[in-house]
Scaffold this motif. Structure first.
Motif, PDB file in Angstrom:
ATOM      1  N   GLN A  36       0.796  -1.222   0.000  1.00  0.00           N
ATOM      2  CA  GLN A  36       0.000   0.000   0.000  1.00  0.00           C
ATOM      3  C   GLN A  36       0.829   1.274   0.000  1.00  0.00           C
ATOM      4  O   GLN A  36       0.442   2.261  -0.619  1.00  0.00           O
ATOM      5  N   VAL A  87       0.031   4.940  -7.526  1.00  0.00           N
ATOM      6  CA  VAL A  87      -0.877   3.799  -7.577  1.00  0.00           C
ATOM      7  C   VAL A  87      -0.038   2.537  -7.475  1.00  0.00           C
ATOM      8  O   VAL A  87       1.048   2.454  -8.060  1.00  0.00           O
ATOM      9  N   ASN A 143      -2.818  -4.410 -11.674  1.00  0.00           N
ATOM     10  CA  ASN A 143      -4.147  -3.810 -11.759  1.00  0.00           C
ATOM     11  C   ASN A 143      -4.087  -2.289 -11.769  1.00  0.00           C
ATOM     12  O   ASN A 143      -5.074  -1.628 -11.440  1.00  0.00           O
ATOM     13  N   CYS A 144      -2.940  -1.734 -12.113  1.00  0.00           N
ATOM     14  CA  CYS A 144      -2.768  -0.281 -11.983  1.00  0.00           C
ATOM     15  C   CYS A 144      -3.771   0.505 -12.829  1.00  0.00           C
ATOM     16  O   CYS A 144      -4.195   1.596 -12.439  1.00  0.00           O
ATOM     17  N   ASN A 190      -6.933   0.312 -10.790  1.00  0.00           N
ATOM     18  CA  ASN A 190      -6.679   1.000  -9.512  1.00  0.00           C
ATOM     19  C   ASN A 190      -6.594   2.511  -9.686  1.00  0.00           C
ATOM     20  O   ASN A 190      -6.858   3.270  -8.751  1.00  0.00           O
ATOM     21  N   LYS A 192      -8.600   4.796  -7.220  1.00  0.00           N
ATOM     22  CA  LYS A 192      -7.855   5.745  -6.395  1.00  0.00           C
ATOM     23  C   LYS A 192      -8.579   7.074  -6.285  1.00  0.00           C
ATOM     24  O   LYS A 192      -8.482   7.774  -5.263  1.00  0.00           O
ATOM     25  N   THR A 234     -14.122  -3.100  -6.341  1.00  0.00           N
ATOM     26  CA  THR A 234     -12.757  -3.596  -6.467  1.00  0.00           C
ATOM     27  C   THR A 234     -12.277  -3.513  -7.910  1.00  0.00           C
ATOM     28  O   THR A 234     -13.070  -3.322  -8.843  1.00  0.00           O
ATOM     29  N   SER A 235     -10.985  -3.709  -8.090  1.00  0.00           N
ATOM     30  CA  SER A 235     -10.433  -3.742  -9.442  1.00  0.00           C
ATOM     31  C   SER A 235     -10.987  -4.927 -10.226  1.00  0.00           C
ATOM     32  O   SER A 235     -11.146  -4.857 -11.442  1.00  0.00           O
TER      33      SER A 235
END
Length: 505
Positions: free
Chosen positions: A170, A334, A339-340, A343, A347, A361-362
């Motif tokens: 994280q 990120v 999964n960027c 995400n 974000k 969720t992603s």
């Protein structure tokens, strides 16, 4: 494609390398005081006065400059010098002591309490988050940790390693080289096991579906003669539906939102293994589930330094290689876990991405995007015909990559995500390779808009369509590392990461 590559260096060290280059985690058995890196994390007391153990060793190894700084703060602040879960940074390397880390970050780990283990884990995570925040603030790229609280503070090594994994994932952001240098073999073994289990779990999710042969056979839809005749739950395909239910059985409807979409994506994966035709049938079958889980997306537009972490590598590309119109934007860090792309949108969603309390969720965004793109493929191909020359084979991509969690996104994902979220998406592509770069020409400043904008209103008298309250997200093609220049040779630059850009004003 594995999301995390595991390499055993020798019997005392192992390397976990994220496949897009965003992070390397090394676990090594050894003496952390001798580690050469940007920062070493030193576990200490709230007064920061050394009283033996690793703290004493670190003071001796780092020398007078470090010792004097810590002593000054300790004498002035006494027991408030560094509260439990907090961190303080000090200079270590200097001309009199050049062969040490640049900085030492003192942190105070919690004493483990079985009856309050959640609180202990929270405070341990705070040690990681505050130390990594300092490292990011000082633009450091490498950091070494001991097993915080695993000694005299009695934190179980297995639980401590689990906290470390979640924290690094994280909060590492621009710290690309994270090391755990552990003195005792049992603690080293515990950390290696937990990181290995985590990496294998990620890799399994990235390459396979966790379903048995029986499950795969049950989930095949091709043999069904007609969707109209289906009276089984469309998600589990096990339970018959009662007369008052149309799509989901009672058991499936009681699952959490995230679990629903885990199963949803699993069904898509299994269908994709057979053919694109089978995947399309699965998308049609499962699409009604989306109506049970409304998605209302209102992305944040402005950068807030108290909330958002800057991505230093991405900032380099914005300021040095992006058009001037984007230089008043700040890239937000990120996690680079495969999964960027998805995400990036999560974000910016804050807590209000859905009308329900459960978080999107992603996996959910990926599943929704697959359904949207597969079922309306021709519309997107026609709308974005100008991008044809830089698009991969759709069938290969959607079947082998897009349906798998943690697999990297491509330009195909960009085409339909705007419709999924009902927003405008503006892609930003750095001009690292010069004006002739076809990707820069076609993708920089490119607007991706919903096929049908739900915020559009049409006046029948004036015959004018008006857009009301349309949100947008700027997404940057970037790289987890800054560009390296080797002599006069300039290799083609390739992005391997996505981050959002937020306005500074």
């Amino acid at each position: 494609m594995s999301a995390i590559n595991i390499r055993n260096i020798d019997d005392r060290s192992i390397l976990f390398k994220f496949s897009n280059g965003s992070l390397e985690v090394t676990i090594r058995q050894g003496d952390i005081s001798k580690e050469i890196c940007d920062a070493i994390v030193n576990p200490t007391r709230v007064s920061m006065y050394p009283s033996g153990g690793l703290d004493e060793i670190m003071h001796k190894a780092m020398g007078k400059l470090f010792d004097d700084q810590v002593s000054a703060v300790s004498q002035e602040m006494k027991e408030n010098a560094c509260p439990v879960g907090q961190s303080r940074i000090f200079v270590a390397k200097n001309s009199q002591n050049p062969n040490v880390a640049l900085f030492v970050i003192n942190t105070v780990g919690p004493v483990y309490q079985t009856e309050e283990k959640e609180k202990s884990a929270f405070l341990l995570q705070s040690c990681y988050s505050t130390s990594l925040q300092l490292a990011n603030l000082y633009s450091l790229t490498s950091i070494a940790y001991p097993a915080i609280s695993c000694g005299a503070n009695r934190f179980p090594p297995q639980e401590a390693a689990q906290v470390a994994i979640e924290s690094v994932r994280q909060y590492s952001c621009n710290v690309k080289d994270v090391r755990f240098v552990l003195y005792e073999r049992p603690i080293y073994d515990a950390f290696v096991k937990e990181w290995t289990d985590y990496a294998e779990k990620i890799n399994q999710a990235a390459t396979t579906t966790r379903s048995t042969i029986d499950e795969r056979s049950r989930f095949r839809i091709a043999s069904r003669s007609s969707f109209d005749s289906i009276r089984d739950c469309i998600l589990c395909d096990e339970q018959q539906l009662p007369p008052d239910r149309e799509h989901l059985c009672i058991k499936c409807s009681e699952l959490t939102r995230s679990r629903i979409f885990d199963r949803f994506l699993q069904r898509l994966c299994i269908a994709a293994e057979t053919s694109l035709h089978e995947l399309k049938k699965a998308c049609k079958l499962l699409k009604p589930i989306l109506n049970y889980y409304p998605l209302v997306y209102a992305p944040i537009q402005k950068f807030d330094q108290s909330i958002h972490k800057r991505d230093v590598a991405a900032e380099y590309y914005v300021q040095n290689h992006c058009d001037k119109q984007f230089r008043n934007s700040m890239p937000v860090a990120v996690v680079g876990d495969g999964n960027c792309f998805y995400n990036t949108f999560l974000k910016l969603s804050g807590a209000g991405a859905t009308t329900e309390a459960s978080a999107v969720t992603s996996v959910e965004l990926r599943a929704r995007n697959v359904v949207e793109l597969v079922l309306r493929l021709n519309e997107y191909i026609n709308k974005y015909a100008s991008l044809e020359m830089i698009l991969d084979s759709f069938e290969d991509y959607v079947r082998k990559e897009m349906v798998h969690d943690t697999h990297f996104a491509s330009i195909w994902d960009l085409l339909s995500i705007s419709t999924v979220l009902n927003i405008d998406v503006i892609s930003v592509y750095p001009k690292v390779n010069g004006d002739e770069d076809i990707h820069y020409q076609l993708l920089n400043g490119k607007l991706f808009s919903p096929l049908i904008n739900k915020h559009a209103t049409y006046d029948t008298k004036s015959k004018i369509t008006t857009l009301t309250g349309v949100n947008h997200v700027k997404i940057l093609f970037t790289n987890c590392n800054k560009q390296l220049k080797i002599a006069n040779k300039k290799e083609d630059w390739m992005p391997n990461h996505f981050v959002p850009l937020l306005s500074l004003r």
